[in-house]
Enzyme design. Structure first.
Site, PDB file in Angstrom:
ATOM      1  N   HIS A  68       0.823  -1.212   0.000  1.00  0.00           N
ATOM      2  CA  HIS A  68       0.000   0.000   0.000  1.00  0.00           C
ATOM      3  C   HIS A  68       0.852   1.254   0.000  1.00  0.00           C
ATOM      4  CE1 HIS A  68      -3.406  -2.563   0.630  1.00  0.00           C
ATOM      5  NE2 HIS A  68      -2.909  -3.030   1.746  1.00  0.00           N
ATOM      6  N   HIS A 103       6.154   7.393   6.198  1.00  0.00           N
ATOM      7  CA  HIS A 103       5.875   6.976   4.818  1.00  0.00           C
ATOM      8  C   HIS A 103       5.357   8.176   4.049  1.00  0.00           C
ATOM      9  CE1 HIS A 103       2.156   6.380   7.160  1.00  0.00           C
ATOM     10  NE2 HIS A 103       1.579   6.931   6.092  1.00  0.00           N
ATOM     11  N   THR A 201      -5.576   6.923   8.089  1.00  0.00           N
ATOM     12  CA  THR A 201      -6.116   7.135   6.733  1.00  0.00           C
ATOM     13  C   THR A 201      -6.035   5.874   5.884  1.00  0.00           C
ATOM     14  OG1 THR A 201      -4.047   7.914   5.755  1.00  0.00           O
ATOM     15  CG2 THR A 201      -5.471   9.576   6.803  1.00  0.00           C
ATOM     16  N   THR A 202      -5.620   4.761   6.492  1.00  0.00           N
ATOM     17  CA  THR A 202      -5.684   3.455   5.821  1.00  0.00           C
ATOM     18  C   THR A 202      -6.509   2.527   6.706  1.00  0.00           C
ATOM     19  OG1 THR A 202      -3.618   2.804   6.902  1.00  0.00           O
ATOM     20  CG2 THR A 202      -3.459   3.641   4.650  1.00  0.00           C
TER      21      THR A 202
HETATM   22 ZN   LIG Z   1      -0.196   7.935   5.907  1.00  0.00          ZN
END
Ligand SMILES: [Zn+2]
Length: 254
Positions: A68, A103, A201-202
């Site tokens: 991801h 990330h 947010t994932t």
């Molecule tokens: Zn993030």
């Protein structure tokens, strides 16, 4: 953001609107990212951020393509020595939070990529530094927005190191080690920020996350984003979610 443990979950950035089908929290009322309307933010006095001394040295990280995104975590065999040293407090963080990962989010071109928007403005990329309070289990994320560097000497060298190393991780599960100066990577002294309570947010999009979004941008070369787009994924961001009745704070700068 991701806590990097969800790599085997079935979700993708092609259909974020279906995430609540499998991850109920994603349909909650306090989700992230959001569009910050700066004129509606509430000023608040915050103590200065304090970073542990290790932030100014080099940190050995492992970058992993988790399917991801490409997350940077402390290299495993050094974790016991360094884990406790990379901590942050101050700002909207009421306690000490330890580094989990950082990330980058990006889009298929420079008109997309950031997760948060400011007054409807979208940025070409957004970095997240994920932190955890080991006592309460609370998660905090520091968010940094990016602009395109118009020449190589204007690019943040640490993000160049990240994107160069990350773009070699073509297959899911690939890893590479990378030395990063965290202080130069974040470069947040005297920066203005917004603070609010949102979510990962994932998936699973768990709520109760303390968000700090810094206003000053970091610079990255378009070529480096292109490498990530080409070698890793075309786009890696969730669209903005409703603010609902949440209050978004901004730090009062004298
Ligand atoms: Zn993030």
């Amino acid at each position: 953001m991701s806590c990097a443990d969800e790599s085997d979950e079935h979700w993708s950035y092609n259909n974020p609107s279906t995430w609540p089908d499998h991850f109920p929290a994603a349909g909650g009322s306090c989700q992230s990212p959001i569009n910050v309307v700066s004129s509606e933010t509430v000023p608040q006095q915050y103590p200065p951020f304090i970073f542990s001394p290790s932030y100014t040295g080099l940190t050995l990280l492992t970058l992993t393509n988790n399917g991801h995104q490409v997350a940077a975590t402390l290299k495993k065999d050094t974790e016991s020595e360094t884990q406790s040293d990379l901590w942050i407090t101050g700002g909207g963080l009421t306690d000490t939070f330890h580094f989990v990962n950082f990330h980058l989010h990006w889009g298929r071109n420079d008109r997309h990529g950031s997760e948060h928007e400011i007054d409807g403005n979208i940025f070409p990329a957004e970095a997240h530094v994920v932190l955890k309070n080991n006592e309460t289990g609370k998660t905090a994320v520091l968010g940094f927005l990016f602009d395109i560097a118009n020449s190589p000497d204007k690019e943040n060298a640490q993000w160049k190191a990240y994107s160069t190393a990350a773009s070699t991780l073509i297959n899911i599960g690939d890893t590479v080690d990378c030395m990063i100066n965290m202080s130069q990577l974040l470069n947040i002294e005297d920066k203005q920020f917004f603070c609010y309570i949102g979510s990962l947010t994932t998936p699973p999009c768990t709520e109760g996350v303390i968000w700090t979004i810094f206003i000053d941008t970091i610079t990255i070369l378009e070529d480096d984003l292109n490498l990530l787009r080409k070698n890793i994924m075309r786009k890696v961001y969730r669209p903005v979610q409703p603010v609902n009745d949440r209050i978004i704070y901004r730090n009062q700068v004298d």
